[in-house]
Design a protein around this motif. Structure first.
Motif, mmCIF file in Angstrom:
data_model
loop_
_atom_site.group_PDB
_atom_site.id
_atom_site.type_symbol
_atom_site.label_atom_id
_atom_site.label_comp_id
_atom_site.label_asym_id
_atom_site.label_seq_id
_atom_site.Cartn_x
_atom_site.Cartn_y
_atom_site.Cartn_z
ATOM 1 N N ASN A 174 49.025 8.214 16.149
ATOM 2 C CA ASN A 174 48.074 7.671 15.168
ATOM 3 C C ASN A 174 46.876 8.586 14.907
ATOM 4 O O ASN A 174 45.817 8.126 14.486
ATOM 5 C CB ASN A 174 47.578 6.283 15.599
ATOM 6 N N LYS A 175 47.054 9.882 15.166
ATOM 7 C CA LYS A 175 45.997 10.851 14.889
ATOM 8 C C LYS A 175 46.604 12.027 14.138
ATOM 9 O O LYS A 175 47.754 12.395 14.376
ATOM 10 C CB LYS A 175 45.343 11.339 16.185
ATOM 11 N N ASP A 176 45.825 12.621 13.236
ATOM 12 C CA ASP A 176 46.372 13.718 12.445
ATOM 13 C C ASP A 176 45.257 14.461 11.734
ATOM 14 O O ASP A 176 44.111 13.995 11.659
ATOM 15 C CB ASP A 176 47.368 13.181 11.409
ATOM 16 N N VAL A 177 45.600 15.639 11.201
ATOM 17 C CA VAL A 177 44.757 16.367 10.260
ATOM 18 C C VAL A 177 45.536 16.481 8.958
ATOM 19 O O VAL A 177 46.761 16.422 8.960
ATOM 20 C CB VAL A 177 44.398 17.779 10.786
ATOM 21 N N CYS A 178 44.818 16.583 7.858
ATOM 22 C CA CYS A 178 45.489 16.586 6.567
ATOM 23 C C CYS A 178 44.807 17.553 5.606
ATOM 24 O O CYS A 178 44.068 18.423 6.037
ATOM 25 C CB CYS A 178 45.517 15.168 6.003
ATOM 26 N N TYR A 179 45.038 17.413 4.306
ATOM 27 C CA TYR A 179 44.558 18.377 3.327
ATOM 28 C C TYR A 179 43.034 18.511 3.339
ATOM 29 O O TYR A 179 42.332 17.552 3.128
ATOM 30 C CB TYR A 179 45.039 17.979 1.927
ATOM 31 N N GLY A 180 42.532 19.735 3.579
ATOM 32 C CA GLY A 180 41.106 20.006 3.547
ATOM 33 C C GLY A 180 40.487 20.381 4.869
ATOM 34 O O GLY A 180 39.452 21.025 4.903
ATOM 35 N N ASP A 181 41.118 20.013 6.005
ATOM 36 C CA ASP A 181 40.623 20.424 7.310
ATOM 37 C C ASP A 181 41.034 21.855 7.640
ATOM 38 O O ASP A 181 40.600 22.411 8.647
ATOM 39 C CB ASP A 181 41.163 19.517 8.426
ATOM 40 N N ALA A 182 41.884 22.450 6.810
ATOM 41 C CA ALA A 182 42.335 23.820 7.057
ATOM 42 C C ALA A 182 41.143 24.730 7.286
ATOM 43 O O ALA A 182 40.143 24.663 6.581
ATOM 44 C CB ALA A 182 43.158 24.326 5.876
ATOM 45 N N GLY A 183 41.243 25.570 8.283
ATOM 46 C CA GLY A 183 40.187 26.522 8.579
ATOM 47 C C GLY A 183 39.204 26.058 9.627
ATOM 48 O O GLY A 183 38.483 26.869 10.211
ATOM 49 N N SER A 184 39.126 24.746 9.882
ATOM 50 C CA SER A 184 38.222 24.230 10.909
ATOM 51 C C SER A 184 38.743 24.605 12.296
ATOM 52 O O SER A 184 39.917 24.897 12.490
ATOM 53 C CB SER A 184 38.084 22.712 10.787
ATOM 54 N N ALA A 185 37.857 24.562 13.265
ATOM 55 C CA ALA A 185 38.183 25.061 14.599
ATOM 56 C C ALA A 185 38.902 24.028 15.453
ATOM 57 O O ALA A 185 38.631 22.829 15.372
ATOM 58 C CB ALA A 185 36.913 25.516 15.311
ATOM 59 N N ALA A 186 39.805 24.519 16.295
ATOM 60 C CA ALA A 186 40.373 23.751 17.399
ATOM 61 C C ALA A 186 39.655 24.233 18.657
ATOM 62 O O ALA A 186 39.710 25.423 18.992
ATOM 63 C CB ALA A 186 41.871 23.986 17.512
ATOM 64 N N VAL A 187 38.975 23.316 19.343
ATOM 65 C CA VAL A 187 38.056 23.674 20.418
ATOM 66 C C VAL A 187 38.597 23.220 21.776
ATOM 67 O O VAL A 187 39.099 22.094 21.912
ATOM 68 C CB VAL A 187 36.673 23.047 20.158
ATOM 69 N N PHE A 188 38.479 24.099 22.753
ATOM 70 C CA PHE A 188 38.852 23.784 24.134
ATOM 71 C C PHE A 188 37.753 24.317 25.042
ATOM 72 O O PHE A 188 37.359 25.490 24.946
ATOM 73 C CB PHE A 188 40.197 24.434 24.483
ATOM 74 N N ASN A 189 37.215 23.450 25.900
ATOM 75 C CA ASN A 189 36.111 23.835 26.791
ATOM 76 C C ASN A 189 34.949 24.463 26.027
ATOM 77 O O ASN A 189 34.332 25.437 26.492
ATOM 78 C CB ASN A 189 36.609 24.792 27.878
ATOM 79 N N GLY A 190 34.666 23.912 24.845
ATOM 80 C CA GLY A 190 33.525 24.366 24.068
ATOM 81 C C GLY A 190 33.730 25.664 23.317
ATOM 82 O O GLY A 190 32.784 26.177 22.696
ATOM 83 N N LYS A 191 34.944 26.204 23.338
ATOM 84 C CA LYS A 191 35.220 27.484 22.689
ATOM 85 C C LYS A 191 36.318 27.341 21.624
ATOM 86 O O LYS A 191 37.176 26.462 21.725
ATOM 87 C CB LYS A 191 35.625 28.534 23.727
#
Length: 249
Positions: free
Chosen positions: A195-212
């Motif tokens: 029940n979670k997803d990304v869709c049109y327009g989030d392209a380019g945003s960061a995927a973050v792990f441990n603040g990086k």
């Protein structure tokens, strides 16, 4: 590659003539804390009639990290970067992007990662690049983000005609596939949650792990939400190129 991506998006039922085209949104997420992602950049394109929306990350006072799909090169389009998005309407700083983007294409085709050079930004938080001595593995949780709507259409179909959300949305998703090569996109990893997803327009945003920033959200998405894993460009695979282009250590 650009033509292939447009054809793929058209095949998914995305209207490139919509008021806000190529948009994504976070589904099943929550408002990002005001202290989170202050380096997030909103990338907007406009030709006076239509608009496009993407995300990006300010990683250097002169450089934005994003995906190559987020640059509108057609005649008549103007590309703008909005810094300090967390500050709200009327308080962010807008920069017209006049320099050509820098895209990773050593094999003669464009990988889905891009650097945009802008006029030097003063007093703006910068995103931290990954510590690649640790590589993401299956089960690690990454935080994704975006500015679109949070709902879907009939039968859970993704909707493209939404203005940016009033507050940046965040969502946590576990990695379900470690770094691998995906033709026409480059080196990516995948994340998926019920029940979670990304869709049109989030392209380019960061995927973050441990603040990086370990990843950049790729634009390819299925027609229906929450069916397939999100593909994320693996920033660690491109760190040598990023450092050479930006001068970051």
């Amino acid at each position: 590659m650009a033509l292939l991506k447009v054809l793929l998006l058209l095949g998914l039922g995305v209207s490139v003539n919509s008021a806000v085209s190529l948009q994504k949104r976070i589904i099943g997420g929550h408002d990002c804390a005001d202290t989170e992602r202050q380096y997030h950049v909103r990338l907007e394109g406009s030709n006076g009639t239509h608009m496009s929306l993407c995300g990006g990350s300010l990683i250097h006072p002169n450089w934005i990290l994003t995906t190559d799909t987020c640059w509108k090169s057609e005649t008549g389009w103007i590309n703008v970067a909005k810094i300090d998005v967390h500050q709200g309407p009327g308080r962010w700083r807008a920069f017209r992007l006049r320099n050509n983007p820098v895209v990773y294409n050593p094999e003669g085709w464009r990988h889905d990662i891009m650097l945009l050079k802008i006029k030097k930004v003063a007093n703006a938080p910068l995103g931290q690049l990954p510590d690649c001595s640790y590589r993401l593995k299956i089960g690690d949780t990454v935080q994704l983000a975006g500015e679109g709507a949070t709902t879907t259409g009939p039968n859970n179909e993704q909707i493209s005609n939404f203005a940016p959300a009033t507050h940046l949305q965040c969502v946590d998703m576990p990695v379900v596939e470690a770094s691998h090569f995906l033709p026409t996109y480059g080196r990516v990893f995948s994340a998926k949650a019920r029940n979670k997803d990304v869709c049109y327009g989030d392209a380019g945003s960061a995927a973050v792990f441990n603040g990086k920033i370990y990843g950049v959200i790729s634009p390819g998405v299925p027609r229906y939400a929450c069916e397939s894993a999100a593909s994320i460009v693996d920033v660690c695979e491109y760190m040598e190129w990023i450092r050479a282009r930006t001068g970051l250590k």
